[in-house]
Design a protein around this motif. Structure first.
Motif, PDB file in Angstrom:
ATOM      1  N   LEU A  89     -58.277 -33.767  23.603  1.00  0.00           N
ATOM      2  CA  LEU A  89     -57.419 -32.783  24.270  1.00  0.00           C
ATOM      3  C   LEU A  89     -55.986 -32.883  23.755  1.00  0.00           C
ATOM      4  CD1 LEU A  89     -57.318 -30.613  26.520  1.00  0.00           C
ATOM      5  CD2 LEU A  89     -56.565 -32.436  28.067  1.00  0.00           C
ATOM      6  N   CYS A  90     -55.473 -34.093  23.668  1.00  0.00           N
ATOM      7  CA  CYS A  90     -54.102 -34.295  23.191  1.00  0.00           C
ATOM      8  C   CYS A  90     -53.964 -33.894  21.723  1.00  0.00           C
ATOM      9  CB  CYS A  90     -53.693 -35.765  23.367  1.00  0.00           C
ATOM     10  SG  CYS A  90     -53.765 -36.325  25.075  1.00  0.00           S
ATOM     11  N   LYS A  91     -54.942 -34.262  20.912  1.00  0.00           N
ATOM     12  CA  LYS A  91     -54.859 -33.943  19.487  1.00  0.00           C
ATOM     13  C   LYS A  91     -55.047 -32.448  19.236  1.00  0.00           C
ATOM     14  CE  LYS A  91     -55.818 -38.506  17.692  1.00  0.00           C
ATOM     15  NZ  LYS A  91     -56.602 -39.370  16.784  1.00  0.00           N
ATOM     16  N   ARG A  92     -55.685 -31.776  20.187  1.00  0.00           N
ATOM     17  CA  ARG A  92     -55.798 -30.321  20.049  1.00  0.00           C
ATOM     18  C   ARG A  92     -54.414 -29.684  20.110  1.00  0.00           C
ATOM     19  NH1 ARG A  92     -59.835 -26.540  23.537  1.00  0.00           N
ATOM     20  NH2 ARG A  92     -61.343 -27.749  22.324  1.00  0.00           N
ATOM     21  N   THR A  93     -53.529 -30.185  20.975  1.00  0.00           N
ATOM     22  CA  THR A  93     -52.175 -29.624  21.031  1.00  0.00           C
ATOM     23  C   THR A  93     -51.441 -29.862  19.709  1.00  0.00           C
ATOM     24  OG1 THR A  93     -51.119 -31.626  21.944  1.00  0.00           O
ATOM     25  CG2 THR A  93     -52.063 -30.063  23.511  1.00  0.00           C
ATOM     26  N   ARG A  94     -51.699 -30.993  19.082  1.00  0.00           N
ATOM     27  CA  ARG A  94     -51.077 -31.281  17.783  1.00  0.00           C
ATOM     28  C   ARG A  94     -51.528 -30.269  16.742  1.00  0.00           C
ATOM     29  NH1 ARG A  94     -52.005 -37.028  14.566  1.00  0.00           N
ATOM     30  NH2 ARG A  94     -51.545 -36.293  12.469  1.00  0.00           N
ATOM     31  N   TYR A  95     -52.821 -29.964  16.739  1.00  0.00           N
ATOM     32  CA  TYR A  95     -53.342 -29.004  15.766  1.00  0.00           C
ATOM     33  C   TYR A  95     -52.810 -27.606  16.054  1.00  0.00           C
ATOM     34  CZ  TYR A  95     -56.589 -26.594  12.685  1.00  0.00           C
ATOM     35  OH  TYR A  95     -57.116 -25.818  11.698  1.00  0.00           O
ATOM     36  N   LEU A 114     -37.171 -22.451  12.568  1.00  0.00           N
ATOM     37  CA  LEU A 114     -38.417 -22.463  13.338  1.00  0.00           C
ATOM     38  C   LEU A 114     -38.130 -22.272  14.825  1.00  0.00           C
ATOM     39  CD1 LEU A 114     -40.655 -25.264  11.776  1.00  0.00           C
ATOM     40  CD2 LEU A 114     -41.245 -22.857  12.050  1.00  0.00           C
ATOM     41  N   ASN A 115     -38.910 -21.418  15.457  1.00  0.00           N
ATOM     42  CA  ASN A 115     -38.709 -21.126  16.873  1.00  0.00           C
ATOM     43  C   ASN A 115     -38.992 -22.350  17.737  1.00  0.00           C
ATOM     44  OD1 ASN A 115     -39.773 -18.778  15.280  1.00  0.00           O
ATOM     45  ND2 ASN A 115     -39.135 -17.674  17.112  1.00  0.00           N
ATOM     46  N   LYS A 116     -38.342 -22.379  18.875  1.00  0.00           N
ATOM     47  CA  LYS A 116     -38.713 -23.343  19.903  1.00  0.00           C
ATOM     48  C   LYS A 116     -40.105 -22.967  20.395  1.00  0.00           C
ATOM     49  CE  LYS A 116     -37.257 -25.079  24.433  1.00  0.00           C
ATOM     50  NZ  LYS A 116     -36.227 -24.973  25.507  1.00  0.00           N
ATOM     51  N   THR A 117     -40.987 -23.948  20.525  1.00  0.00           N
ATOM     52  CA  THR A 117     -42.362 -23.662  20.945  1.00  0.00           C
ATOM     53  C   THR A 117     -42.733 -24.506  22.160  1.00  0.00           C
ATOM     54  OG1 THR A 117     -43.276 -25.331  19.446  1.00  0.00           O
ATOM     55  CG2 THR A 117     -43.089 -23.087  18.600  1.00  0.00           C
ATOM     56  N   ILE A 118     -43.493 -23.898  23.052  1.00  0.00           N
ATOM     57  CA  ILE A 118     -43.990 -24.589  24.243  1.00  0.00           C
ATOM     58  C   ILE A 118     -45.476 -24.280  24.386  1.00  0.00           C
ATOM     59  CG2 ILE A 118     -43.807 -24.870  26.739  1.00  0.00           C
ATOM     60  CD1 ILE A 118     -40.893 -23.998  26.540  1.00  0.00           C
ATOM     61  N   ILE A 119     -46.295 -25.313  24.274  1.00  0.00           N
ATOM     62  CA  ILE A 119     -47.746 -25.190  24.449  1.00  0.00           C
ATOM     63  C   ILE A 119     -48.091 -25.657  25.853  1.00  0.00           C
ATOM     64  CG2 ILE A 119     -50.005 -26.019  23.674  1.00  0.00           C
ATOM     65  CD1 ILE A 119     -48.800 -26.318  20.873  1.00  0.00           C
ATOM     66  N   ILE A 120     -48.795 -24.819  26.609  1.00  0.00           N
ATOM     67  CA  ILE A 120     -49.131 -25.126  28.000  1.00  0.00           C
ATOM     68  C   ILE A 120     -50.640 -25.129  28.176  1.00  0.00           C
ATOM     69  CG2 ILE A 120     -48.892 -24.395  30.401  1.00  0.00           C
ATOM     70  CD1 ILE A 120     -46.279 -22.967  29.551  1.00  0.00           C
ATOM     71  N   PHE A 121     -51.188 -26.259  28.608  1.00  0.00           N
ATOM     72  CA  PHE A 121     -52.609 -26.358  28.928  1.00  0.00           C
ATOM     73  C   PHE A 121     -52.746 -26.428  30.452  1.00  0.00           C
ATOM     74  CE2 PHE A 121     -54.935 -28.198  24.965  1.00  0.00           C
ATOM     75  CZ  PHE A 121     -54.439 -27.147  24.204  1.00  0.00           C
ATOM     76  N   ILE A 122     -53.480 -25.478  31.020  1.00  0.00           N
ATOM     77  CA  ILE A 122     -53.766 -25.485  32.454  1.00  0.00           C
ATOM     78  C   ILE A 122     -55.117 -26.165  32.636  1.00  0.00           C
ATOM     79  CG2 ILE A 122     -54.136 -24.068  34.514  1.00  0.00           C
ATOM     80  CD1 ILE A 122     -52.471 -21.869  33.030  1.00  0.00           C
ATOM     81  N   ALA A 153     -40.207 -28.778  20.023  1.00  0.00           N
ATOM     82  CA  ALA A 153     -41.638 -28.657  20.305  1.00  0.00           C
ATOM     83  C   ALA A 153     -41.958 -29.369  21.621  1.00  0.00           C
ATOM     84  CB  ALA A 153     -42.460 -29.247  19.167  1.00  0.00           C
ATOM     85  N   THR A 154     -42.528 -28.647  22.566  1.00  0.00           N
ATOM     86  CA  THR A 154     -42.856 -29.196  23.878  1.00  0.00           C
ATOM     87  C   THR A 154     -44.314 -28.913  24.204  1.00  0.00           C
ATOM     88  OG1 THR A 154     -40.589 -28.809  24.660  1.00  0.00           O
ATOM     89  CG2 THR A 154     -42.272 -29.164  26.337  1.00  0.00           C
ATOM     90  N   LYS A 155     -44.966 -29.906  24.787  1.00  0.00           N
ATOM     91  CA  LYS A 155     -46.335 -29.736  25.265  1.00  0.00           C
ATOM     92  C   LYS A 155     -46.352 -30.006  26.767  1.00  0.00           C
ATOM     93  CE  LYS A 155     -47.205 -30.523  20.721  1.00  0.00           C
ATOM     94  NZ  LYS A 155     -46.180 -30.914  19.723  1.00  0.00           N
ATOM     95  N   ILE A 156     -46.976 -29.116  27.520  1.00  0.00           N
ATOM     96  CA  ILE A 156     -47.054 -29.252  28.977  1.00  0.00           C
ATOM     97  C   ILE A 156     -48.510 -29.184  29.404  1.00  0.00           C
ATOM     98  CG2 ILE A 156     -46.472 -28.192  31.187  1.00  0.00           C
ATOM     99  CD1 ILE A 156     -43.908 -27.145  29.900  1.00  0.00           C
ATOM    100  N   PHE A 157     -48.911 -30.151  30.226  1.00  0.00           N
ATOM    101  CA  PHE A 157     -50.248 -30.146  30.819  1.00  0.00           C
ATOM    102  C   PHE A 157     -50.080 -29.947  32.322  1.00  0.00           C
ATOM    103  CE2 PHE A 157     -50.538 -32.551  26.948  1.00  0.00           C
ATOM    104  CZ  PHE A 157     -51.774 -32.257  26.410  1.00  0.00           C
ATOM    105  N   LEU A 158     -50.674 -28.877  32.851  1.00  0.00           N
ATOM    106  CA  LEU A 158     -50.693 -28.653  34.296  1.00  0.00           C
ATOM    107  C   LEU A 158     -52.022 -29.148  34.852  1.00  0.00           C
ATOM    108  CD1 LEU A 158     -49.179 -25.062  34.470  1.00  0.00           C
ATOM    109  CD2 LEU A 158     -48.055 -27.200  35.087  1.00  0.00           C
TER     110      LEU A 158
END
Length: 281
Positions: A89-95, A114-122, A153-158
């Motif tokens: 799951l974590c490495k999926r956000t990296r990819y 490069l744009n600021k990016t935020i990946i959100i996994f619910i 680069a930000t990753k958020i898990f809800l």
């Protein structure tokens, strides 16, 4: 035995319905504002279920929701209903991050731009076991925690199973709704009414049934191919390659991810690493 979920039983947890709901701009915008606790004036869809083909040897991905706001921040929102084996799951956000960056660079951006990016996994489960409703990750220096890498680069898990109430009430109400508990929160009410409205639309129903039947056909074709190859190559080897071939076909023809294809084929969690390796090779 694989069963097509009836249209009437779809919920926000189902990918098909989640994508339809998140394509409604006010809902997507309000959810993002609640999660991030910032004001966002507007968002535009870069393409719902954005398809990204690897520009080097590798697999492509499809993003459930891919939007950009008025400040040029790019968001990817995904629904996750199963805890993946190991660190998948974590490495999926990296990819996903690497593919989003490649997509942005392909549009002509320079590294500095490069744009600021935020990946959100619910997630309908607690991915880290700390009972938080939200886990936010950015790159920090291990020796000096006050120093942030500032790569935007930000990753958020809800986590719908959280208990610490560390999100806004509206976001908590949304996460409870994902779990199946409705309330009178305005965002939840808007989502619930939208789902009921969508379910009454015959065109949406037909599109879903067409998609579901294609998935069923691909699944049957995979098992048939597996049996045929089993006779030629030995039962075990033939079955493995036949199922792997079916996964590849579903990913290509239906535009779904590796994990979703394995969900359709009901591949047990302890066998997924093996099939993933076969598909990638």
């Amino acid at each position: 035995m694989y069963r097509i979920k009836p249209w009437e039983e779809l919920t926000i947890q189902d990918d098909y319905m989640f994508k339809l709901i998140m394509s409604i701009k006010p809902i997507c915008l309000n959810l993002l504002q609640g999660i991030l606790r910032v004001e966002i004036k507007d968002i535009r869809y870069l393409e719902t279920e954005k398809s990204m083909n690897a520009r080097y040897q590798g697999k492509g991905i499809r993003l459930d929701v891919y939007v950009r706001d008025d400040a040029e921040t790019v968001y990817n929102i995904e629904m996750q209903v199963r805890m993946l084996e190991g660190m998948n799951l974590c490495k999926r956000t990296r990819y996903y991050q690497s593919m989003i960056d490649a997509d942005l660079l392909a549009e002509g951006a320079d590294y500095d731009d490069l744009n600021k990016t935020i990946i959100i996994f619910i997630c309908s489960f607690d991915p880290f076991g700390k009972n938080r409703h939200i886990y936010t990750f950015r790159n920090l220096c291990l020796e000096e925690r006050s120093i942030e890498l500032c790569d935007d680069a930000t990753k958020i898990f809800l986590n719908t199973k959280g208990t610490l109430n560390d999100v806004d009430e509206s976001v908590k109400a949304f996460l409870d709704y994902v779990n199946g508990y409705a309330c009178d929160d305005p965002l939840v009410q808007e989502i619930d009414e939208a789902i009921q409205r969508i379910k009454r639309e015959n065109e949406k129903r037909v599109s879903y049934m067409t998609f579901a039947m294609k998935m069923m056909e691909e699944r049957k074709a995979g098992f048939k191919e597996g049996k045929a190859e089993g006779k030629l190559e030995g039962k075990l080897e033939g079955k493995l390659e036949g199922v792997a071939s079916s996964i590849r076909s579903m990913m290509e023809n239906l535009g779904i991810s590796l994990e979703k294809a394995m969900d359709v084929l009901q591949i047990p969690a302890n066998e997924r690493t093996k099939y993933a390796a076969l598909v990638r090779n």
